[in-house]
Design an enzyme around this catalytic site. Sequence first.
Site, mmCIF file in Angstrom:
data_model
loop_
_atom_site.group_PDB
_atom_site.id
_atom_site.type_symbol
_atom_site.label_atom_id
_atom_site.label_comp_id
_atom_site.label_asym_id
_atom_site.label_seq_id
_atom_site.Cartn_x
_atom_site.Cartn_y
_atom_site.Cartn_z
ATOM 1 N N ARG A 197 0.835 -1.225 0.000
ATOM 2 C CA ARG A 197 0.000 0.000 0.000
ATOM 3 C C ARG A 197 0.868 1.274 0.000
ATOM 4 O O ARG A 197 0.468 2.301 0.534
ATOM 5 C CB ARG A 197 -0.948 0.058 1.206
ATOM 6 C CG ARG A 197 -1.858 -1.104 1.359
ATOM 7 C CD ARG A 197 -2.942 -1.205 0.307
ATOM 8 N NE ARG A 197 -3.691 -2.405 0.525
ATOM 9 C CZ ARG A 197 -3.307 -3.613 0.117
ATOM 10 N NH1 ARG A 197 -2.212 -3.760 -0.601
ATOM 11 N NH2 ARG A 197 -4.032 -4.680 0.378
ATOM 12 N N SER B 269 -10.753 -1.145 4.926
ATOM 13 C CA SER B 269 -9.919 -1.404 6.109
ATOM 14 C C SER B 269 -9.448 -0.078 6.690
ATOM 15 O O SER B 269 -8.772 0.690 6.003
ATOM 16 C CB SER B 269 -8.696 -2.238 5.723
ATOM 17 O OG SER B 269 -9.120 -3.436 5.140
ATOM 18 N N GLU C 144 -4.997 3.163 7.938
ATOM 19 C CA GLU C 144 -4.688 3.012 6.513
ATOM 20 C C GLU C 144 -5.428 4.111 5.746
ATOM 21 O O GLU C 144 -4.964 4.600 4.720
ATOM 22 C CB GLU C 144 -5.143 1.626 6.030
ATOM 23 C CG GLU C 144 -4.923 1.423 4.556
ATOM 24 C CD GLU C 144 -5.068 -0.025 4.088
ATOM 25 O OE1 GLU C 144 -4.775 -0.946 4.861
ATOM 26 O OE2 GLU C 144 -5.480 -0.213 2.933
HETATM 27 C C1 LIG Z 1 -15.552 -1.483 0.877
HETATM 28 C C2 LIG Z 1 -14.101 -1.180 0.535
HETATM 29 C C3 LIG Z 1 -13.238 -2.224 0.254
HETATM 30 C C4 LIG Z 1 -11.894 -1.963 -0.077
HETATM 31 N N1 LIG Z 1 -11.070 -3.023 -0.370
HETATM 32 C C5 LIG Z 1 -9.773 -2.799 -0.691
HETATM 33 C C6 LIG Z 1 -8.897 -3.886 -1.025
HETATM 34 O O1 LIG Z 1 -9.294 -5.057 -1.047
HETATM 35 N N2 LIG Z 1 -7.614 -3.593 -1.329
HETATM 36 C C7 LIG Z 1 -7.127 -2.320 -1.349
HETATM 37 O O2 LIG Z 1 -5.945 -2.112 -1.665
HETATM 38 N N3 LIG Z 1 -7.933 -1.265 -1.050
HETATM 39 C C8 LIG Z 1 -9.238 -1.475 -0.720
HETATM 40 N N4 LIG Z 1 -10.061 -0.416 -0.407
HETATM 41 C C9 LIG Z 1 -9.497 0.960 -0.355
HETATM 42 C C10 LIG Z 1 -9.716 1.779 -1.637
HETATM 43 O O3 LIG Z 1 -10.745 1.231 -2.426
HETATM 44 C C11 LIG Z 1 -8.447 1.878 -2.482
HETATM 45 O O4 LIG Z 1 -7.416 2.479 -1.721
HETATM 46 C C12 LIG Z 1 -8.668 2.682 -3.771
HETATM 47 O O5 LIG Z 1 -7.550 2.562 -4.631
HETATM 48 C C13 LIG Z 1 -8.950 4.156 -3.519
HETATM 49 O O6 LIG Z 1 -9.410 4.684 -4.758
HETATM 50 P P1 LIG Z 1 -10.175 6.061 -4.833
HETATM 51 O O7 LIG Z 1 -10.370 6.372 -6.280
HETATM 52 O O8 LIG Z 1 -11.393 6.030 -4.019
HETATM 53 O O9 LIG Z 1 -9.092 7.052 -4.228
HETATM 54 P P2 LIG Z 1 -9.237 8.147 -3.074
HETATM 55 O O10 LIG Z 1 -9.627 7.493 -1.811
HETATM 56 O O11 LIG Z 1 -10.060 9.265 -3.559
HETATM 57 O O12 LIG Z 1 -7.712 8.633 -2.971
HETATM 58 C C14 LIG Z 1 -6.722 7.766 -2.458
HETATM 59 C C15 LIG Z 1 -5.361 8.445 -2.596
HETATM 60 O O13 LIG Z 1 -5.004 8.537 -3.975
HETATM 61 C C16 LIG Z 1 -4.759 9.893 -4.340
HETATM 62 N N5 LIG Z 1 -5.242 10.053 -5.719
HETATM 63 C C17 LIG Z 1 -6.469 9.757 -6.204
HETATM 64 N N6 LIG Z 1 -6.490 9.918 -7.538
HETATM 65 C C18 LIG Z 1 -5.269 10.355 -7.902
HETATM 66 C C19 LIG Z 1 -4.654 10.715 -9.145
HETATM 67 N N7 LIG Z 1 -5.303 10.617 -10.316
HETATM 68 N N8 LIG Z 1 -3.374 11.155 -9.130
HETATM 69 C C20 LIG Z 1 -2.682 11.229 -7.968
HETATM 70 N N9 LIG Z 1 -3.199 10.907 -6.769
HETATM 71 C C21 LIG Z 1 -4.476 10.458 -6.746
HETATM 72 C C22 LIG Z 1 -5.501 10.728 -3.338
HETATM 73 O O14 LIG Z 1 -4.927 11.998 -3.210
HETATM 74 C C23 LIG Z 1 -5.345 9.888 -2.082
HETATM 75 O O15 LIG Z 1 -4.084 10.143 -1.502
HETATM 76 C C24 LIG Z 1 -11.413 -0.642 -0.089
HETATM 77 C C25 LIG Z 1 -12.288 0.412 0.195
HETATM 78 C C26 LIG Z 1 -13.624 0.150 0.498
HETATM 79 C C27 LIG Z 1 -14.560 1.296 0.776
#
Ligand SMILES: Cc1cc2nc3c(=O)[nH]c(=O)nc-3n(C[C@H](O)[C@H](O)[C@H](O)COP(=O)(O)OP(=O)(O)OC[C@H]3O[C@@H](n4cnc5c(N)ncnc54)[C@H](O)[C@@H]3O)c2cc1C
Length: 332
Positions: free
Chosen positions: A162, A229, A328
């Site tokens: 991560r 998480s 996290e």
């Molecule tokens: C129900 C649930 C289950 C999940 N299961 C998992 C799992 O199994 N494994 C796992 O790894 N994660 C999991 N996650 C966490 C999450 O889905 C991931 O971390 C995902 O990649 C976040 O994507 P997001 O688009 O929502 O990013 P955000 O939460 O909006 O942003 C996350 C980070 O990325 C940065 N960011 C976003 N877009 C960009 C861009 N284009 N350029 C630069 N920086 C950027 C943001 O500034 C921030 O620091 C889960 C979350 C939920 C709610």
Amino acid sequence: MILQRDYDLSAHNTFRMKVKCACYVEYSSVEELAGLDWDSLPRPVKHIGEGSNLLFTKDFPGTILHSGIRYVKYFDVGLDEVPVAVGAGVRWDDLVAQLCGHGLWGAENLSHIPGEVGAAAVQNIGAYGVEIKDIISGVTCFDLVERKSCKFTVAECRYGYRESMFKESGDRYVITSVLLRVSRKPRPRLEYKGLAGVDASSPSSVRDAVVEIRKGKLPEPSELGSAGSFFKNPVISAADFVRVCDAAPGVTVPHFVLDGGMIKVPAAWLIDQCGFKGEREGGAAVYKKQPLVIVNASGSASPQDVLELERRIVATVHERFGVALHPEVEHL
Ligand SMILES: Cc1cc2nc3c(=O)[nH]c(=O)nc-3n(C[C@H](O)[C@H](O)[C@H](O)COP(=O)(O)OP(=O)(O)OC[C@H]3O[C@@H](n4cnc5c(N)ncnc54)[C@H](O)[C@@H]3O)c2cc1C
């Protein structure tokens, strides 16, 4: 391009916190992003995806950027390995469904993870023994310091659990597209114990199994707010592990020994042992099926409810086991 002031972010975070930002910008091309009047935008500037790994603790005083770059380009020259360039604003799970539908292997274990492609490459998302770094060839970004586009190889992204160079860079790089390499040749990854025996005749059959398992364990963001998480699994020394075992007499403490002798203990187990499953704080609660997840149980939990529940969990786990839990989920 969308540019709005005093913008409601409720629909842009899966925790469904009712917060606003001073300015919201959604761009649909690298040219639009590069052409923004940067000096006029309220600071700080933060890029988000679906907000599925974020906790907004209050209104955001600066500018929220969001990518509307949504394309998927296949460079299929008949080889086993197929390069695919994907815009950062594509929903990750839509992409996985599409790749599996084309019979392409590599992303199926990462099915049903919320969020967008750009963030997936920031986070190095992982599940069921696979991380996105395993199928990334390179990443294209817009550098907010130099104000120009740049490219990184997967080695330059310095991926870890991560972790990535993008996280370390303190929001310097906006990811605009990601180059993946997926495989026409079958390469199922079923080492993870939950996947033993699943039908691996196609990437879609593995995807179906993963989606089924995940639905039984994790809250659906469309039904119950959360950011997945909430805590990282702590990595502790052998001496600290003995202390954990002493604090749980007669119980086998689940653990995983890492290279170098440090020991990873599931945060979910520590939280569960402290009796937090289902525990509430205002509108927030610890998810009954998975204590690693804090949910917006009432639908109207405040950031303070979540923060107070987090504080109580961290304090209790530390008091009982001497282990420090770290979130996290990124707090903004
Ligand atoms: C129900 C649930 C289950 C999940 N299961 C998992 C799992 O199994 N494994 C796992 O790894 N994660 C999991 N996650 C966490 C999450 O889905 C991931 O971390 C995902 O990649 C976040 O994507 P997001 O688009 O929502 O990013 P955000 O939460 O909006 O942003 C996350 C980070 O990325 C940065 N960011 C976003 N877009 C960009 C861009 N284009 N350029 C630069 N920086 C950027 C943001 O500034 C921030 O620091 C889960 C979350 C939920 C709610």
